[in-house]
Write an enzyme that holds these catalytic residues in place. Sequence first.
Site, PDB file in Angstrom:
ATOM      1  N   GLU A  24     -28.602 -22.594 -13.560  1.00  0.00           N
ATOM      2  CA  GLU A  24     -28.931 -21.942 -14.837  1.00  0.00           C
ATOM      3  C   GLU A  24     -27.738 -21.067 -15.163  1.00  0.00           C
ATOM      4  O   GLU A  24     -27.554 -20.002 -14.584  1.00  0.00           O
ATOM      5  CB  GLU A  24     -30.221 -21.138 -14.707  1.00  0.00           C
ATOM      6  CG  GLU A  24     -30.880 -20.810 -16.041  1.00  0.00           C
ATOM      7  CD  GLU A  24     -30.255 -19.602 -16.726  1.00  0.00           C
ATOM      8  OE1 GLU A  24     -29.347 -19.819 -17.572  1.00  0.00           O
ATOM      9  OE2 GLU A  24     -30.653 -18.478 -16.426  1.00  0.00           O
TER      10      GLU A  24
ATOM     11  N   CYS B 272     -28.139 -13.870 -20.899  1.00  0.00           N
ATOM     12  CA  CYS B 272     -27.575 -15.197 -21.171  1.00  0.00           C
ATOM     13  C   CYS B 272     -28.059 -15.777 -22.489  1.00  0.00           C
ATOM     14  O   CYS B 272     -27.468 -16.736 -22.990  1.00  0.00           O
ATOM     15  CB  CYS B 272     -27.878 -16.150 -20.026  1.00  0.00           C
ATOM     16  SG  CYS B 272     -29.626 -16.313 -19.640  1.00  0.00           S
TER      17      CYS B 272
ATOM     18  N   GLU C 230     -18.815 -16.790 -23.492  1.00  0.00           N
ATOM     19  CA  GLU C 230     -19.976 -15.913 -23.395  1.00  0.00           C
ATOM     20  C   GLU C 230     -19.486 -14.472 -23.311  1.00  0.00           C
ATOM     21  O   GLU C 230     -18.724 -14.111 -22.417  1.00  0.00           O
ATOM     22  CB  GLU C 230     -20.800 -16.257 -22.164  1.00  0.00           C
ATOM     23  CG  GLU C 230     -22.064 -15.432 -22.042  1.00  0.00           C
ATOM     24  CD  GLU C 230     -22.887 -15.807 -20.833  1.00  0.00           C
ATOM     25  OE1 GLU C 230     -24.122 -15.743 -20.920  1.00  0.00           O
ATOM     26  OE2 GLU C 230     -22.292 -16.172 -19.807  1.00  0.00           O
TER      27      GLU C 230
ATOM     28  N   LYS D 234     -29.217 -14.817  -2.036  1.00  0.00           N
ATOM     29  CA  LYS D 234     -28.062 -13.911  -2.100  1.00  0.00           C
ATOM     30  C   LYS D 234     -28.068 -13.224  -3.459  1.00  0.00           C
ATOM     31  O   LYS D 234     -27.750 -13.828  -4.478  1.00  0.00           O
ATOM     32  CB  LYS D 234     -26.732 -14.647  -1.925  1.00  0.00           C
ATOM     33  CG  LYS D 234     -25.564 -13.662  -1.708  1.00  0.00           C
ATOM     34  CD  LYS D 234     -24.213 -14.274  -1.919  1.00  0.00           C
ATOM     35  CE  LYS D 234     -23.746 -14.161  -3.342  1.00  0.00           C
ATOM     36  NZ  LYS D 234     -23.516 -12.749  -3.802  1.00  0.00           N
TER      37      LYS D 234
END
Length: 482
Positions: free
Chosen positions: A255, A289, A385, A182
């Site tokens: 992850e 990331c 983040e 997906k």
Amino acid sequence: MATSPDRLPPRLGNFIEGASVAPRSGQWSAIVDPCTERPAFRSPLSRGEDVDAAMRAAAAAFGGWGSSPASERSALLHALADAIVAHAGELAALDSADTGKPVAALIEEEIVPAADQLRFLAGTARAMSGPAAGEYVASHTSVVRREPVGVCVQITPWNFPLMMAVWKIAPALAAGNTVVLKPAETTPRSALRLGEIAAELLPPGVLNVVCGDRETGRLLARHPAADLVALTGSTRAGREVAATSGAALKRLHLELGGNAAAVVFDDVDVPDTAARIAAAALLNAGQDCVAASRVLVHEGIHDDVVAELVRRAESYRPGPPGDPDSAFGPLNNADQLDHVRGLIAGLGPHAKILTGGRRFGDTGYFFAPTVVIGVRQEDAIVQEEVFGPIITVQPFRTSAEALALANGVSQGLACSVWTNDHTRALEFARDLHCGCVWINTHVVFAAEMPHGGFKGSGNGKDLSVFSLEEYTHVKHVMTRLR
């Protein structure tokens, strides 16, 4: 203004069992161009029947694919890598349209490296290692087998659409699993085209692509036919997938988000170091990331490094892919723009924006390169983040203080250390609580080396032989001898 029926953007389908099919849900979502904010296409909003169809196809294909010799799977995946390179321009054009990145950069930095990573894992599938067979108990011979897990649900993000899809499917397929992929709701087109390209080489049902939103992801993660659920995404999304899949004790490969620090000591070449860190922080509009978003600088060179970072940031200008002077494209979607703007709006009076800190232009999700000083460790812009073109700078006095600042967040994906003192660099590499430590560099990957985090950055590894092992079961077979 509403779009007239005869000018509606095109509708995409899912790719299941080797064919493009309209969603059985009969639902689509309108996806906008992040550079223009205009509707670009309509992507399937897949629901239960769509998910069931894809999972059935993957389950049916698993028997043949999972039992095929590694050499056969390897040859087909090598051919798929060649096909990705042959279609690099087309795949890059799709990702460019969905993300606003330049086509040439996509080919060089994402499409071709993805093919290389696929080739590495295709070869590694033929050389998996383990304990030697032998008699570990008298009169009994033991053998260790590595077997594919089964049907793997894989959910990928929007920041590197094609490359992240390959990072996921490569080890899963090489190990003999089948996949239901997906892609992110806003960037599905290159994954769908990858499915079409793969269907010319792989048996039907081995790689299926189902589009949709978070609800689609939930349906996939909890589906009884899913043997493993893999996600590259935010820490929030990882927690949700873990909760959704946990009741059935499914295998997880997560992850998740990062919050990388770049620790700069006072023995570095300041202009060169600042230039490299700025590039690592602002790459892809900071939507990485492992972006070097937190810069920790020895107080003795703090002002000099800040001045260089500001100068570098002001030399970067966002813009659409056709703009030859743009350094990076837009944020991917309106929600991400709101997130970045919210972090800036939430700064306390102790923080100071030296450059940027605002949306760039009136159209598109562009954000100006930003440098912020005076932030505190507890500030949201430090703890969360950012995933945007923002650099925060914090001073430190001692190595112990620098280490505490670097480790003092909930994520643990990557960090970098900048110093000419090799012993100090190795000590930091040992003591940093993260999955990757770069020394005097940042955001450099190798297909042969693992990528994955600690703490809130998840578990499991992408790339390298370690990723292949993530997609296998280990079985001990013991035989009693006469």
